[in-house]
Design a protein around this motif. Structure first.
Motif, short mmCIF file in Angstrom:
data_model
loop_
_atom_site.label_atom_id
_atom_site.label_comp_id
_atom_site.label_asym_id
_atom_site.label_seq_id
_atom_site.Cartn_x
_atom_site.Cartn_y
_atom_site.Cartn_z
N ALA A 124 -15.59 20.02 -1.55
CA ALA A 124 -14.73 21.17 -1.24
C ALA A 124 -13.26 20.75 -1.17
N GLU A 125 -13.02 19.61 -0.57
CA GLU A 125 -11.66 19.08 -0.47
C GLU A 125 -11.08 18.76 -1.86
N ALA A 126 -11.90 18.15 -2.71
CA ALA A 126 -11.46 17.81 -4.07
C ALA A 126 -11.20 19.06 -4.90
N ARG A 127 -12.01 20.09 -4.73
CA ARG A 127 -11.78 21.35 -5.44
C ARG A 127 -10.48 22.00 -4.98
N ALA A 128 -10.25 21.93 -3.66
CA ALA A 128 -9.06 22.58 -3.10
C ALA A 128 -7.77 21.92 -3.55
N ASN A 129 -7.76 20.59 -3.64
CA ASN A 129 -6.50 19.91 -4.00
C ASN A 129 -6.40 19.55 -5.49
N GLY A 130 -7.39 19.95 -6.28
CA GLY A 130 -7.33 19.71 -7.72
C GLY A 130 -7.86 18.36 -8.18
N ASP A 131 -8.29 17.52 -7.25
CA ASP A 131 -8.82 16.20 -7.64
C ASP A 131 -10.14 16.29 -8.40
N HIS A 132 -10.91 17.34 -8.16
CA HIS A 132 -12.21 17.45 -8.82
C HIS A 132 -12.04 17.45 -10.35
N ASP A 133 -11.06 18.17 -10.84
CA ASP A 133 -10.83 18.21 -12.29
C ASP A 133 -10.51 16.82 -12.83
N ARG A 134 -9.78 16.04 -12.07
CA ARG A 134 -9.45 14.66 -12.48
C ARG A 134 -10.73 13.82 -12.54
N HIS A 135 -11.62 14.02 -11.57
CA HIS A 135 -12.88 13.28 -11.57
C HIS A 135 -13.76 13.68 -12.75
N VAL A 136 -13.79 14.96 -13.06
CA VAL A 136 -14.57 15.45 -14.21
C VAL A 136 -14.03 14.83 -15.49
N GLU A 137 -12.73 14.79 -15.64
CA GLU A 137 -12.13 14.19 -16.83
C GLU A 137 -12.45 12.70 -16.95
N LYS A 138 -12.46 12.02 -15.82
CA LYS A 138 -12.80 10.59 -15.83
C LYS A 138 -14.23 10.39 -16.34
N VAL A 139 -15.16 11.22 -15.88
CA VAL A 139 -16.55 11.11 -16.32
C VAL A 139 -16.67 11.44 -17.80
N ARG A 140 -15.97 12.46 -18.25
CA ARG A 140 -16.01 12.82 -19.68
C ARG A 140 -15.42 11.73 -20.56
N ALA A 141 -14.42 11.03 -20.06
CA ALA A 141 -13.73 10.00 -20.85
C ALA A 141 -14.51 8.69 -20.92
N ASP A 142 -15.42 8.46 -19.99
CA ASP A 142 -16.16 7.20 -19.95
C ASP A 142 -17.62 7.47 -20.30
N PRO A 143 -18.08 7.03 -21.47
CA PRO A 143 -19.45 7.32 -21.88
C PRO A 143 -20.53 6.70 -20.98
N LYS A 144 -20.14 5.71 -20.18
CA LYS A 144 -21.12 5.10 -19.28
C LYS A 144 -21.39 5.97 -18.05
N LEU A 145 -20.45 6.83 -17.70
CA LEU A 145 -20.60 7.66 -16.50
C LEU A 145 -21.36 8.94 -16.83
N LYS A 146 -22.27 9.30 -15.93
CA LYS A 146 -23.12 10.47 -16.14
C LYS A 146 -22.94 11.55 -15.08
N ARG A 147 -22.45 11.17 -13.91
CA ARG A 147 -22.41 12.13 -12.81
C ARG A 147 -21.30 11.77 -11.82
N ILE A 148 -20.96 12.74 -10.98
CA ILE A 148 -20.01 12.54 -9.89
C ILE A 148 -20.77 12.75 -8.59
N VAL A 149 -20.57 11.83 -7.65
CA VAL A 149 -21.15 12.00 -6.32
C VAL A 149 -20.05 11.87 -5.29
N TYR A 150 -19.93 12.91 -4.48
CA TYR A 150 -18.98 12.91 -3.37
C TYR A 150 -19.69 12.36 -2.15
N LEU A 151 -19.16 11.28 -1.62
CA LEU A 151 -19.83 10.56 -0.54
C LEU A 151 -19.72 11.22 0.83
N HIS A 152 -18.84 12.16 0.98
CA HIS A 152 -18.65 12.78 2.30
C HIS A 152 -19.17 14.20 2.37
N ASP A 153 -20.03 14.57 1.44
CA ASP A 153 -20.65 15.91 1.48
C ASP A 153 -21.86 15.89 2.36
#
Length: 153
Positions: A124-153
């Motif tokens: 929720a915090e990442a969505r609110a401040n726009g960081d989530h989109d940055r994380h999604v782009e990082k996953v899309r840019a790296d073929p080794k990455l498959k998912r995002i996990v937020y550790l404080h949810d």
């Protein structure tokens, strides 16, 4: 649930790595390896207790990192074969000594960890401040990455 950190995830990866070496690769001979599991399988009750205990610990680590159902199922399959072969006297013990079930389950968990983009924060915090989109782009840019996990949810 207690807040987790990337350091906690790295510690789990390292602990799993140490256990897979102890259990199935203390001595490596080419593509084959022998470890504590290969030795203890020849002791009727001790081998089973060891295999089940190590398997339960590995699955517990998978739960701690929030591994997906496919990863846990793959791990359980490897571990079931490892335990089942050790239950058959002599021939099964020989197969169990050579079948690296703990190593394969550990590698499946480590691969899950390595293919995850871990974020120390809440979704929720990442969505609110726009960081989530940055994380999604990082996953899309790296073929080794498959998912995002937020550790404080």
């Amino acid at each position: 649930m207690a807040r987790r950190s990337i350091a906690d995830i790295e510690k789990i990866w390292l602990n799993v790595d140490g256990l897979k070496r102890l259990s199935d690769r203390v001595v490596g001979i080419g593509p084959f390896g022998l470890g504590l599991d290969a030795v203890l399988t020849w002791l009727p009750v001790v081998g089973t207790v060891y295999s089940v205990g190590v398997g339960a610990w590995l699955v517990g680590q998978a739960v701690r990192v929030g591994a997906d159902a496919g990863t846990v199922a793959r791990m359980l399959g490897y571990l079931a074969i490892d335990v089942a072969t050790g239950e058959v006297p002599v021939v099964g013990d020989a197969v169990d000594a050579l079948f690296p079930g703990h190593l394969m389950a550990a590698k499946a968990l480590q691969k899950h960890i390595e293919t995850t983009h871990w974020v120390e924060g809440a979704y929720a915090e990442a969505r609110a401040n726009g960081d989530h989109d940055r994380h999604v782009e990082k996953v899309r840019a790296d073929p080794k990455l498959k998912r995002i996990v937020y550790l404080h949810d």
